[in-house]
Motif scaffolding. Sequence first.
Motif, short mmCIF file in Angstrom:
data_model
loop_
_atom_site.label_atom_id
_atom_site.label_comp_id
_atom_site.label_asym_id
_atom_site.label_seq_id
_atom_site.Cartn_x
_atom_site.Cartn_y
_atom_site.Cartn_z
N ALA A 97 0.82 -1.21 0.00
CA ALA A 97 0.00 0.00 0.00
C ALA A 97 0.86 1.26 0.00
O ALA A 97 0.53 2.25 -0.67
N LYS A 100 2.09 2.08 -3.53
CA LYS A 100 1.01 2.65 -4.35
C LYS A 100 0.75 4.10 -3.97
O LYS A 100 0.54 4.95 -4.84
N LEU A 101 0.78 4.39 -2.67
CA LEU A 101 0.56 5.77 -2.22
C LEU A 101 1.68 6.69 -2.69
O LEU A 101 1.42 7.82 -3.14
N GLN A 104 1.16 7.51 -6.30
CA GLN A 104 0.08 8.48 -6.44
C GLN A 104 0.53 9.89 -6.06
O GLN A 104 0.15 10.87 -6.71
N ASN A 144 -8.42 6.81 -5.16
CA ASN A 144 -8.77 5.69 -4.28
C ASN A 144 -10.27 5.49 -4.16
O ASN A 144 -10.72 4.37 -3.91
N ASN A 147 -11.25 3.42 -7.02
CA ASN A 147 -10.72 2.07 -6.79
C ASN A 147 -11.62 1.29 -5.83
O ASN A 147 -11.91 0.11 -6.05
N ASP A 206 -7.07 -2.65 -10.88
CA ASP A 206 -6.53 -1.40 -10.31
C ASP A 206 -5.97 -0.49 -11.39
O ASP A 206 -6.03 0.73 -11.28
N GLN A 210 -7.85 3.01 -10.90
CA GLN A 210 -6.97 4.10 -10.46
C GLN A 210 -6.70 5.08 -11.60
O GLN A 210 -6.66 6.31 -11.38
N THR A 247 -16.59 6.48 -0.14
CA THR A 247 -15.26 6.41 0.47
C THR A 247 -15.24 7.11 1.82
O THR A 247 -14.64 6.60 2.78
N MET A 262 -7.56 1.03 5.11
CA MET A 262 -7.55 0.34 3.81
C MET A 262 -8.06 -1.09 3.89
O MET A 262 -8.02 -1.81 2.90
#
Length: 346
Positions: A97, A100-101, A104, A144, A147, A206, A210, A247, A262
Amino acid sequence: MLIISLIAFVLSLLSMPLIIKLSTKFNIFDYQDARKIHSGNISRLGGVGIAISFFICTVAYILLTDSSLFFTYLPIISAGLIIFVFGLIDDIHTLRAIIKLLVQIIATSFVIFSGNRFKQIGPFELPLIISYVLTFCWIIGVINAFNLIDGLDGLCGSLSFTTILTLGIIYTLSSNNVAVICFILAASILGFLCFNWPPAKLFMGDCGSQFLGFMIATIPLIPSDNVIEFNKFLIIVSLAAFPIFDTIAAIWRRIRDKRPIMSPDKSHLHHKLLNLGYTKPGTLYLVVFIQLLLCSLVVISYLLGTYKGMMVLLLTLFFVTLFFTFIHYTNQAILKRKSMEESEQQ
């Protein structure tokens, strides 16, 4: 505009069977987790067809019409490519994670520091630091959000398609060539939806969710006319209301229950509608119907101008809030009743 969009649709449509064959050959299928409601081996690389058809047609359009536009769209297109590539890697070899963050954050920074950001909300001009922080949180959040909403056949694709199509209509009304980019992306999504509509033969993964979240978050940041600039934030929040509200609810739910933010669960909007008795297609049709109402109100808000349009958008968000509140408490009542019935049976 029509021809290049048609080409994007055809490229996307033709790529999907090939993607399914490659996924079968290399055993790249969607995995089960606590928020997935499908069964069986289904490819999760549909986003590849969406992104590739979009990139090819967008670059072709720019080079064949006005190459000077390349520098306008370069930050968003290149950052979108980064999001897509790492999303694809994540679909094939699951990434942590934090990685991925970080990806981003890098992609978002590239867009923001190229000058694409929220500069005002209504009549209020944003201080520079607030402008940067708001835009940064917005892009990361929307990536996100899309996603997370991708948990039901046709849902994320339909919300993305209607959102991008509406943006294309608004930009057409404002005589902004960003409309072509929107229509190319919408056409690419439509090609995918032909294979993702229930029962789905293909998921976007994803790399798709994303990428679409990123494009939906960043395309509206490109400067436009006064009406769009005045209500830009409210317009895109209204269009992306379902993923955003879902979200926010998920984050609150996990903080309340003292679980990792998450961590997956089965309490998203589509799960609640299923629990209320809707079928999977029925859930999709209800959400898409309401989304189309939201899109119509957004177009009407643009036609009404700045202040009248702002009132329409605020009422639109109030309606969405009421809808989510109603679904939440109705679902809670049903869960409580089921729990009581199970206790009585024991």
